[in-house]
Design an enzyme around this catalytic site. Structure first.
Site, PDB file in Angstrom:
ATOM      1  N   ASN A 225      38.354  47.174  41.157  1.00 44.90           N
ATOM      2  CA  ASN A 225      38.105  45.717  41.450  1.00 44.90           C
ATOM      3  C   ASN A 225      37.373  45.599  42.809  1.00 44.90           C
ATOM      4  O   ASN A 225      38.188  45.428  43.708  1.00 44.90           O
ATOM      5  CB  ASN A 225      39.131  45.071  41.350  1.00 44.90           C
ATOM      6  CG  ASN A 225      39.041  43.452  40.941  1.00 44.90           C
ATOM      7  OD1 ASN A 225      40.012  42.641  41.114  1.00 44.90           O
ATOM      8  ND2 ASN A 225      37.761  43.065  40.606  1.00 44.90           N
TER       9      ASN A 225
ATOM     10  N   CYS B 163      43.039  35.892  45.134  1.00 46.34           N
ATOM     11  CA  CYS B 163      42.659  37.014  44.430  1.00 46.34           C
ATOM     12  C   CYS B 163      43.383  38.430  45.051  1.00 46.34           C
ATOM     13  O   CYS B 163      43.624  38.664  46.261  1.00 46.34           O
ATOM     14  CB  CYS B 163      40.818  37.420  44.799  1.00 46.34           C
ATOM     15  SG  CYS B 163      40.743  38.945  44.131  1.00 46.34           S
ATOM     16  N   GLY B 164      44.295  38.807  44.025  1.00 44.60           N
ATOM     17  CA  GLY B 164      45.087  39.784  44.571  1.00 44.60           C
ATOM     18  C   GLY B 164      44.592  41.144  45.080  1.00 44.60           C
ATOM     19  O   GLY B 164      45.015  41.526  46.273  1.00 44.60           O
TER      20      GLY B 164
ATOM     21  N   ASN C   4      45.987  30.788  41.044  1.00 47.16           N
ATOM     22  CA  ASN C   4      44.833  30.694  40.054  1.00 47.16           C
ATOM     23  C   ASN C   4      45.541  30.864  38.683  1.00 47.16           C
ATOM     24  O   ASN C   4      46.564  31.508  38.544  1.00 47.16           O
ATOM     25  CB  ASN C   4      43.669  31.667  40.415  1.00 47.16           C
ATOM     26  CG  ASN C   4      44.225  33.253  40.309  1.00 47.16           C
ATOM     27  OD1 ASN C   4      45.525  33.492  40.392  1.00 47.16           O
ATOM     28  ND2 ASN C   4      43.376  34.326  40.251  1.00 47.16           N
TER      29      ASN C   4
ATOM     30  N   HIS D  38      46.466  31.955  34.718  1.00 42.19           N
ATOM     31  CA  HIS D  38      46.311  33.268  33.799  1.00 42.19           C
ATOM     32  C   HIS D  38      46.894  32.640  32.524  1.00 42.19           C
ATOM     33  O   HIS D  38      48.040  31.927  32.567  1.00 42.19           O
ATOM     34  CB  HIS D  38      47.290  34.180  34.541  1.00 42.19           C
ATOM     35  CG  HIS D  38      46.533  34.834  35.642  1.00 42.19           C
ATOM     36  ND1 HIS D  38      45.501  35.883  35.693  1.00 42.19           N
ATOM     37  CD2 HIS D  38      46.594  34.405  37.140  1.00 42.19           C
ATOM     38  CE1 HIS D  38      45.012  35.893  36.993  1.00 42.19           C
ATOM     39  NE2 HIS D  38      45.901  35.155  37.877  1.00 42.19           N
TER      40      HIS D  38
ATOM     41  N   ASN E 242      41.915  32.846  33.475  1.00 44.77           N
ATOM     42  CA  ASN E 242      41.820  34.431  33.445  1.00 44.77           C
ATOM     43  C   ASN E 242      42.620  34.929  32.306  1.00 44.77           C
ATOM     44  O   ASN E 242      43.808  34.318  32.149  1.00 44.77           O
ATOM     45  CB  ASN E 242      42.218  34.891  34.711  1.00 44.77           C
ATOM     46  CG  ASN E 242      41.572  34.549  35.797  1.00 44.77           C
ATOM     47  OD1 ASN E 242      40.526  35.192  36.175  1.00 44.77           O
ATOM     48  ND2 ASN E 242      42.076  33.519  36.872  1.00 44.77           N
TER      49      ASN E 242
ATOM     50  N   GLU F  84      38.312  38.181  33.209  1.00 48.27           N
ATOM     51  CA  GLU F  84      38.468  37.531  34.361  1.00 48.27           C
ATOM     52  C   GLU F  84      37.686  36.124  34.390  1.00 48.27           C
ATOM     53  O   GLU F  84      36.212  36.230  34.299  1.00 48.27           O
ATOM     54  CB  GLU F  84      38.313  38.086  35.647  1.00 48.27           C
ATOM     55  CG  GLU F  84      39.459  38.872  36.248  1.00 48.27           C
ATOM     56  CD  GLU F  84      39.258  39.147  37.867  1.00 48.27           C
ATOM     57  OE1 GLU F  84      38.820  38.570  38.576  1.00 48.27           O
ATOM     58  OE2 GLU F  84      39.711  40.495  38.177  1.00 48.27           O
ATOM     59  N   ARG F  85      38.223  35.058  34.864  1.00 50.15           N
ATOM     60  CA  ARG F  85      37.374  33.656  34.878  1.00 50.15           C
ATOM     61  C   ARG F  85      36.335  34.074  35.923  1.00 50.15           C
ATOM     62  O   ARG F  85      36.561  34.559  36.952  1.00 50.15           O
ATOM     63  CB  ARG F  85      38.257  32.714  35.473  1.00 50.15           C
ATOM     64  CG  ARG F  85      37.512  31.421  35.538  1.00 50.15           C
ATOM     65  CD  ARG F  85      38.292  30.409  36.139  1.00 50.15           C
ATOM     66  NE  ARG F  85      39.100  30.670  37.423  1.00 50.15           N
ATOM     67  CZ  ARG F  85      40.017  29.957  38.366  1.00 50.15           C
ATOM     68  NH1 ARG F  85      40.223  28.774  37.845  1.00 50.15           N
ATOM     69  NH2 ARG F  85      40.526  30.282  39.397  1.00 50.15           N
TER      70      ARG F  85
ATOM     71  N   CYS G   3      43.358  43.479  38.145  1.00 50.17           N
ATOM     72  CA  CYS G   3      43.320  42.122  38.649  1.00 50.17           C
ATOM     73  C   CYS G   3      44.736  41.803  39.210  1.00 50.17           C
ATOM     74  O   CYS G   3      45.619  42.161  38.496  1.00 50.17           O
ATOM     75  CB  CYS G   3      43.001  40.906  37.475  1.00 50.17           C
ATOM     76  SG  CYS G   3      43.252  39.464  38.103  1.00 50.17           S
ATOM     77  N   GLY G   4      44.696  41.754  40.435  1.00 55.33           N
ATOM     78  CA  GLY G   4      46.096  41.619  41.197  1.00 55.33           C
ATOM     79  C   GLY G   4      47.092  40.248  40.583  1.00 55.33           C
ATOM     80  O   GLY G   4      48.125  40.675  40.321  1.00 55.33           O
ATOM     81  N   THR G   5      46.152  39.308  40.771  1.00 56.28           N
ATOM     82  CA  THR G   5      47.023  38.250  40.365  1.00 56.28           C
ATOM     83  C   THR G   5      47.268  38.282  38.834  1.00 56.28           C
ATOM     84  O   THR G   5      48.478  37.687  38.469  1.00 56.28           O
ATOM     85  CB  THR G   5      46.054  36.828  40.611  1.00 56.28           C
ATOM     86  OG1 THR G   5      44.948  37.111  40.271  1.00 56.28           O
ATOM     87  CG2 THR G   5      45.938  36.506  42.099  1.00 56.28           C
ATOM     88  N   GLY G   6      46.551  38.922  37.936  1.00 52.80           N
ATOM     89  CA  GLY G   6      46.828  38.860  36.815  1.00 52.80           C
ATOM     90  C   GLY G   6      47.916  39.859  36.467  1.00 52.80           C
ATOM     91  O   GLY G   6      48.723  39.554  35.458  1.00 52.80           O
TER      92      GLY G   6
HETATM   93  N1  LIG Z   1      38.450  35.784  38.771  1.00 50.30           N
HETATM   94  C1  LIG Z   1      39.687  35.291  39.366  1.00 50.30           C
HETATM   95  C2  LIG Z   1      39.884  35.544  40.879  1.00 50.30           C
HETATM   96  C3  LIG Z   1      39.802  36.888  41.273  1.00 50.30           C
HETATM   97  C4  LIG Z   1      41.170  37.649  40.778  1.00 50.30           C
HETATM   98  C5  LIG Z   1      41.058  38.925  41.099  1.00 50.30           C
HETATM   99  N2  LIG Z   1      40.443  40.197  40.669  1.00 50.30           N
HETATM  100  C6  LIG Z   1      42.442  39.433  41.531  1.00 50.30           C
HETATM  101  O1  LIG Z   1      42.604  40.647  41.877  1.00 50.30           O
HETATM  102  O2  LIG Z   1      43.634  38.872  41.550  1.00 50.30           O
HETATM  103  C7  LIG Z   1      39.750  33.760  39.111  1.00 50.30           C
HETATM  104  O3  LIG Z   1      38.628  33.127  38.806  1.00 50.30           O
HETATM  105  O4  LIG Z   1      40.849  33.349  39.266  1.00 50.30           O
END
Ligand SMILES: N[C@@H](CCC[C@H](N)C(=O)O)C(=O)O
Length: 279
Positions: free
Chosen positions: A13, A75-76, A164, A166, A197, A215-216, A224-227
């Site tokens: 990422n 963004c994680g 964000n 999910h 997302n 991802e959005r 995706c870390g937050t994901g």
């Molecule tokens: N596209 C996401 C923001 C980025 C998230 C990221 N890749 C992660 O690692 O968390 C959004 O629009 O919320």
């Protein structure tokens, strides 16, 4: 004017990091970020991240533009890359530096670890439908295992905000999901007023799962870390996993814990410098 940047990635990422410490607004526009992220005519990345001066007593502020120019709250993988970037900018040892980072999703705390990874205190997940936001159920209820019609099929989804939004769907075979076709339909579904997302998860065991993500604002990414954090929370809420698990992404694994002591989510993974340049 040419902008100096350093490219980093967290499990593929990838992000363009910009030293924005001398001013409190991003030094480039969303349109320039789109051009920089273009994989054919630009540098190529999933987003542009700015290291700004801290706000509200934090060390630094992070802002990010997705590759489509939209601005997410958090963004994680990006915040791990930001921590590595800051350690490089500050010329420190990168051994155990710890930062408090102001983001649009609240204060996050990444710490570089002795084995070269970054562990991030990602804060508490937000679970109420009104906080995600989603209209799948009343705003004061949790959107857990809710039906949604997408691409002519009813899916059962669980929604989690890590700052964000999910939407998580558990499936038997994550490789069989037609992500490029289904992902945009989830992202733009009217049940998600700020878009979403979308993570598809195959549970392997109580401490291991496979994930693919749309991802959005960025489409298919390698991680995706937050994901991954949201997926673990959804797996715990639905009784599928324990509170510590490895999330295997196309780009590699992330270690995620949803602490039952402080209810905060902790994410550990790599952040690699790729190259520097001017654009
Ligand atoms: N596209 C996401 C923001 C980025 C998230 C990221 N890749 C992660 O690692 O968390 C959004 O629009 O919320």
């Amino acid at each position: 004017m040419a902008i100096e940047f350093t490219k980093y990635h967290g499990l593929g990422n990838d992000f363009i990091l910009v030293d924005n410490r001398s001013t409190s607004t991003p030094v480039i526009t969303p349109e320039k970020a789109i051009a920089m992220c273009d994989r054919h005519f630009g540098i190529g990345a999933d987003g542009v991240i700015f290291a700004l001066p801290g706000e509200n007593d934090t060390d630094y502020t992070m802002r990010i533009f997705n590759s489509d120019g939209s601005e997410p709250e958090m963004c994680g993988n990006g915040i791990r890359c930001l921590a590595a970037f800051l350690a490089d900018l500050e010329g420190t040892s990168r051994k155990s530096d710890k930062y408090s980072i102001h983001t649009l999703a609240g204060v996050m705390r990444p710490q570089l670890t002795f084995d070269g990874e970054v562990k991030v205190d990602m804060g508490e997940p937000r679970l109420l439908a009104g906080e995600i936001p989603t209209t799948l159920c009343p705003p004061d209820q949790k959107a857990v295992e809710q039906p949604i019609e997408v691409a002519g099929k009813t899916w059962e989804v669980t929604c989690v905000s890590m700052g964000n939004p999910h939407c998580i769907t558990f499936v038997d075979d994550v490789a069989a999901i037609k992500l490029a076709e289904i992902g945009p339909q989830f992202e733009n579904h009217p049940a998600f007023p700020q878009k979403i997302n979308t993570e598809f998860i195959q549970v392997i065991s109580r401490d291991r799962m496979k994930m693919r993500v749309w991802e959005r604002g960025a489409g298919i990414t390698l991680a995706c870390g937050t994901g991954a954090c949201a997926a673990l929370v959804a797996a715990v809420l639905t009784g599928r996993c324990d509170r510590i698990a490895t999330v295997e992404l196309p780009g590699g694994p992330l270690e995620i814990e949803w602490s039952d002591i402080d209810q905060r989510v902790y994410m550990t993974g790599p952040a690699e410098r790729v190259f520097t340049g001017k654009f």
